[in-house]
Motif scaffolding. Structure first.
Motif, mmCIF file in Angstrom:
data_model
loop_
_atom_site.group_PDB
_atom_site.id
_atom_site.type_symbol
_atom_site.label_atom_id
_atom_site.label_comp_id
_atom_site.label_asym_id
_atom_site.label_seq_id
_atom_site.Cartn_x
_atom_site.Cartn_y
_atom_site.Cartn_z
ATOM 1 N N THR A 65 0.269 -14.106 4.149
ATOM 2 C CA THR A 65 0.816 -12.906 3.507
ATOM 3 C C THR A 65 -0.243 -11.826 3.394
ATOM 4 O OG1 THR A 65 2.463 -14.181 2.287
ATOM 5 C CG2 THR A 65 1.867 -12.022 1.388
ATOM 6 N N ARG A 66 -1.457 -12.217 3.096
ATOM 7 C CA ARG A 66 -2.531 -11.213 3.053
ATOM 8 C C ARG A 66 -2.745 -10.596 4.434
ATOM 9 N NH1 ARG A 66 -4.843 -15.127 -0.444
ATOM 10 N NH2 ARG A 66 -6.147 -15.948 1.256
ATOM 11 N N GLU A 67 -2.702 -11.433 5.477
ATOM 12 C CA GLU A 67 -2.857 -10.908 6.830
ATOM 13 C C GLU A 67 -1.696 -9.981 7.189
ATOM 14 O OE1 GLU A 67 -3.426 -12.523 11.432
ATOM 15 O OE2 GLU A 67 -3.371 -13.932 9.747
ATOM 16 N N TRP A 68 -0.500 -10.362 6.786
ATOM 17 C CA TRP A 68 0.685 -9.523 7.019
ATOM 18 C C TRP A 68 0.518 -8.169 6.340
ATOM 19 C CZ3 TRP A 68 4.438 -7.729 3.494
ATOM 20 C CH2 TRP A 68 5.614 -7.248 4.041
ATOM 21 N N ALA A 69 0.003 -8.179 5.117
ATOM 22 C CA ALA A 69 -0.213 -6.922 4.393
ATOM 23 C C ALA A 69 -1.285 -6.078 5.078
ATOM 24 C CB ALA A 69 -0.599 -7.203 2.950
ATOM 25 N N MET A 70 -2.358 -6.712 5.552
ATOM 26 C CA MET A 70 -3.436 -5.977 6.210
ATOM 27 C C MET A 70 -2.932 -5.244 7.448
ATOM 28 S SD MET A 70 -6.361 -6.116 4.629
ATOM 29 C CE MET A 70 -7.484 -5.647 5.947
ATOM 30 N N ASP A 90 -8.361 13.417 5.839
ATOM 31 C CA ASP A 90 -6.915 13.401 5.577
ATOM 32 C C ASP A 90 -6.192 12.443 6.515
ATOM 33 O OD1 ASP A 90 -7.121 15.188 3.515
ATOM 34 O OD2 ASP A 90 -6.538 16.946 4.689
ATOM 35 N N ARG A 91 -6.604 12.423 7.779
ATOM 36 C CA ARG A 91 -5.960 11.529 8.749
ATOM 37 C C ARG A 91 -6.263 10.076 8.425
ATOM 38 N NH1 ARG A 91 -1.997 9.807 11.137
ATOM 39 N NH2 ARG A 91 -2.189 9.044 13.279
ATOM 40 N N ILE A 92 -7.498 9.785 8.022
ATOM 41 C CA ILE A 92 -7.846 8.418 7.634
ATOM 42 C C ILE A 92 -7.020 7.983 6.434
ATOM 43 C CG2 ILE A 92 -9.699 7.008 6.633
ATOM 44 C CD1 ILE A 92 -11.651 8.482 8.456
ATOM 45 N N ALA A 93 -6.859 8.881 5.474
ATOM 46 C CA ALA A 93 -6.050 8.557 4.289
ATOM 47 C C ALA A 93 -4.636 8.164 4.686
ATOM 48 C CB ALA A 93 -6.035 9.742 3.339
ATOM 49 N N GLU A 94 -4.065 8.862 5.653
ATOM 50 C CA GLU A 94 -2.720 8.527 6.121
ATOM 51 C C GLU A 94 -2.705 7.159 6.780
ATOM 52 O OE1 GLU A 94 -1.400 11.534 8.788
ATOM 53 O OE2 GLU A 94 -1.593 13.174 7.320
ATOM 54 N N GLN A 95 -3.686 6.889 7.620
ATOM 55 C CA GLN A 95 -3.705 5.635 8.376
ATOM 56 C C GLN A 95 -3.867 4.413 7.497
ATOM 57 O OE1 GLN A 95 -6.091 5.274 11.864
ATOM 58 N NE2 GLN A 95 -5.376 7.195 12.776
ATOM 59 N N VAL A 96 -4.525 4.558 6.370
ATOM 60 C CA VAL A 96 -4.747 3.394 5.502
ATOM 61 C C VAL A 96 -3.755 3.334 4.347
ATOM 62 C CG1 VAL A 96 -7.189 3.333 6.103
ATOM 63 C CG2 VAL A 96 -6.471 4.528 4.023
ATOM 64 N N GLY A 97 -2.810 4.249 4.317
ATOM 65 C CA GLY A 97 -1.766 4.182 3.295
ATOM 66 C C GLY A 97 -2.103 4.819 1.969
ATOM 67 N N ARG A 134 -0.150 -3.825 7.681
ATOM 68 C CA ARG A 134 0.826 -2.820 7.258
ATOM 69 C C ARG A 134 0.288 -1.924 6.140
ATOM 70 N NH1 ARG A 134 2.981 -7.244 9.127
ATOM 71 N NH2 ARG A 134 4.945 -7.183 10.323
ATOM 72 N N LEU A 135 -1.022 -1.724 6.130
ATOM 73 C CA LEU A 135 -1.603 -0.920 5.054
ATOM 74 C C LEU A 135 -1.102 0.516 5.064
ATOM 75 C CD1 LEU A 135 -5.332 -2.123 5.090
ATOM 76 C CD2 LEU A 135 -3.531 -2.745 3.462
ATOM 77 N N ASP A 136 -0.640 1.003 6.211
ATOM 78 C CA ASP A 136 -0.142 2.377 6.283
ATOM 79 C C ASP A 136 1.285 2.506 5.783
ATOM 80 O OD1 ASP A 136 0.801 0.855 8.423
ATOM 81 O OD2 ASP A 136 1.089 2.627 9.688
ATOM 82 N N GLN A 137 1.874 1.388 5.385
ATOM 83 C CA GLN A 137 3.265 1.390 4.917
ATOM 84 C C GLN A 137 3.312 1.066 3.424
ATOM 85 O OE1 GLN A 137 5.538 -1.363 7.343
ATOM 86 N NE2 GLN A 137 4.346 -0.824 9.188
ATOM 87 N N PRO A 138 4.413 1.425 2.746
ATOM 88 C CA PRO A 138 4.555 1.029 1.332
ATOM 89 C C PRO A 138 4.586 -0.493 1.208
ATOM 90 C CG PRO A 138 6.147 2.744 1.913
ATOM 91 C CD PRO A 138 5.534 2.277 3.196
ATOM 92 N N LEU A 139 3.805 -1.022 0.293
ATOM 93 C CA LEU A 139 3.755 -2.464 0.045
ATOM 94 C C LEU A 139 4.062 -2.709 -1.430
ATOM 95 C CD1 LEU A 139 0.539 -3.307 2.108
ATOM 96 C CD2 LEU A 139 2.880 -3.994 2.676
ATOM 97 N N THR A 140 5.032 -3.551 -1.685
ATOM 98 C CA THR A 140 5.468 -3.814 -3.054
ATOM 99 C C THR A 140 5.303 -5.286 -3.384
ATOM 100 O OG1 THR A 140 7.767 -4.279 -2.405
ATOM 101 C CG2 THR A 140 7.179 -1.962 -2.852
ATOM 102 N N ILE A 141 5.313 -5.574 -4.676
ATOM 103 C CA ILE A 141 5.243 -6.973 -5.112
ATOM 104 C C ILE A 141 6.438 -7.736 -4.578
ATOM 105 C CG2 ILE A 141 5.220 -8.520 -7.099
ATOM 106 C CD1 ILE A 141 2.666 -6.909 -6.770
ATOM 107 N N ALA A 142 7.617 -7.120 -4.648
ATOM 108 C CA ALA A 142 8.826 -7.798 -4.166
ATOM 109 C C ALA A 142 8.725 -8.119 -2.682
ATOM 110 C CB ALA A 142 10.057 -6.926 -4.442
#
Length: 315
Positions: A214-219, A278-285, A221-229
């Motif tokens: 799950t941690r790898e899955w999150a890594m 600014d671009r880096i901020a977008e890429q890392v979420g 997708r860092l540019d996407q919204p990640l929720t507890i659910a």
């Protein structure tokens, strides 16, 4: 002919070898920049150092009377009480306007002499809490490389003493002189005093692997919204069980872990690319450059631009 600027390194019992060697190298007359460096102890003779070395010092505390700059290297154990005559000699030098600097645990000597009262100061990160507790009149900055308070300067541990000494050269003689000395020592010519002194990856050490997938899955997708659910669903757990298990394995909450992972990924991009902040901020979420700057300052006590200037390779 103008006399050399006299730098005296005060070597106390248990002195740390690297801390002693740094000012000896930076201010060595062979640099050609008008410094004269010597060492002294409480008395002339051999001073035992940390690690089984010893230093032969030709003079005692009387040498401080001739100094334009005094450097107090760190000594072990940290915070060991210094002799009364050392405190008095340091106070006397300060009253004459002598510039006094410490490296690493040497800040404790300056603190005992009362030279840091009402000022900001730093020391090695592992002794910062002790310095603050023992000397509450000092504003201890535990996450910086060095602090310049004019006639009194302090630095963090080990190599941060090199940053401090090069900073002193910049103050005295300008950037070109400091850069030339840095080239001779094969070191980076400039790291800001505000640069965080301890820069490991910010994520905590993992103590279990049941949520590794799950941690790898999150890594990924860092540019996407990640929720507890969403994380709990991927781990096939209830949110409550997931939160408990995640804390057991990482020592932090999932959202804090994700934030640190985003900052660490941003650090890698700052080091390896020339992408705008600014671009880096977008890429890392993290959305915006201002948001990235906020979290960089909170976690690393440095801005993304300062970090890039220090750690990025040539463009």
């Amino acid at each position: 002919m103008q006399r050399p600027h006299r730098v005296v390194v005060l070597v106390l019992d248990g002195a740390l070898p690297l801390d002693v060697g740094i000012p000896a190298e930076v201010f060595h007359p062979e640099t050609g920049f008008g410094y004269e460096v010597s060492a002294c102890g409480v008395t002339a003779g051999t001073v035992p150092s940390h690690g089984g070395f010893g230093y032969a010092v030709p003079r005692g505390l009387d040498a401080l009377a001739d100094a334009d700059t005094i450097v107090v290297p760190g000594y072990a154990p940290a915070g060991r009480q210094i002799p009364a005559q050392v405190r008095e000699a340091l106070r006397g030098a300060a009253s004459r306007g002598t510039r006094i600097a410490s490296i690493c645990y040497g800040a404790f000597a300056l603190a005992e002499a009362g030279l840091l009262d009402g000022l900001r100061a730093t020391t090695h990160w592992d002794a910062a809490v002790e310095l603050a507790q023992r000397h509450p009149r000092i504003t201890v900055e535990p996450n910086v490389l060095f602090v310049d308070e004019g006639s009194v300067l302090t630095s963090a541990g080990a190599a941060a003493g090199l940053d401090l000494c090069l900073h002193i050269v910049r103050r005295d003689l300008g950037v070109s002189a400091a850069n030339e000395i840095a080239r001779g020592l094969v070191t980076a010519p400039y790291r800001t005093g505000g640069q965080a002194q301890y820069l490991p990856k910010t994520n905590t050490e993992v103590r279990g692997q049941s949520l590794a997938a799950t941690r790898e899955w999150a890594m990924m997708r860092l540019d996407q919204p990640l929720t507890i659910a969403g994380l709990a669903a991927h781990a096939r757990m209830s949110p409550r069980t997931f939160l408990r298990r995640f804390a057991e394995e990482t020592g932090s909450t999932p959202l804090e872990w994700i934030l640190r992972a985003r900052v660490d990924t941003a650090r890698e991009l700052l080091e390896s690319t020339r992408l705008p902040v600014d671009r880096i901020a977008e890429q890392v979420g993290l959305g915006t450059g201002s948001n990235l700057r906020l979290h960089f300052r909170r976690l690393l006590d440095v801005t993304p631009t300062e970090y890039r200037a220090t750690f990025a390779g040539p463009s």
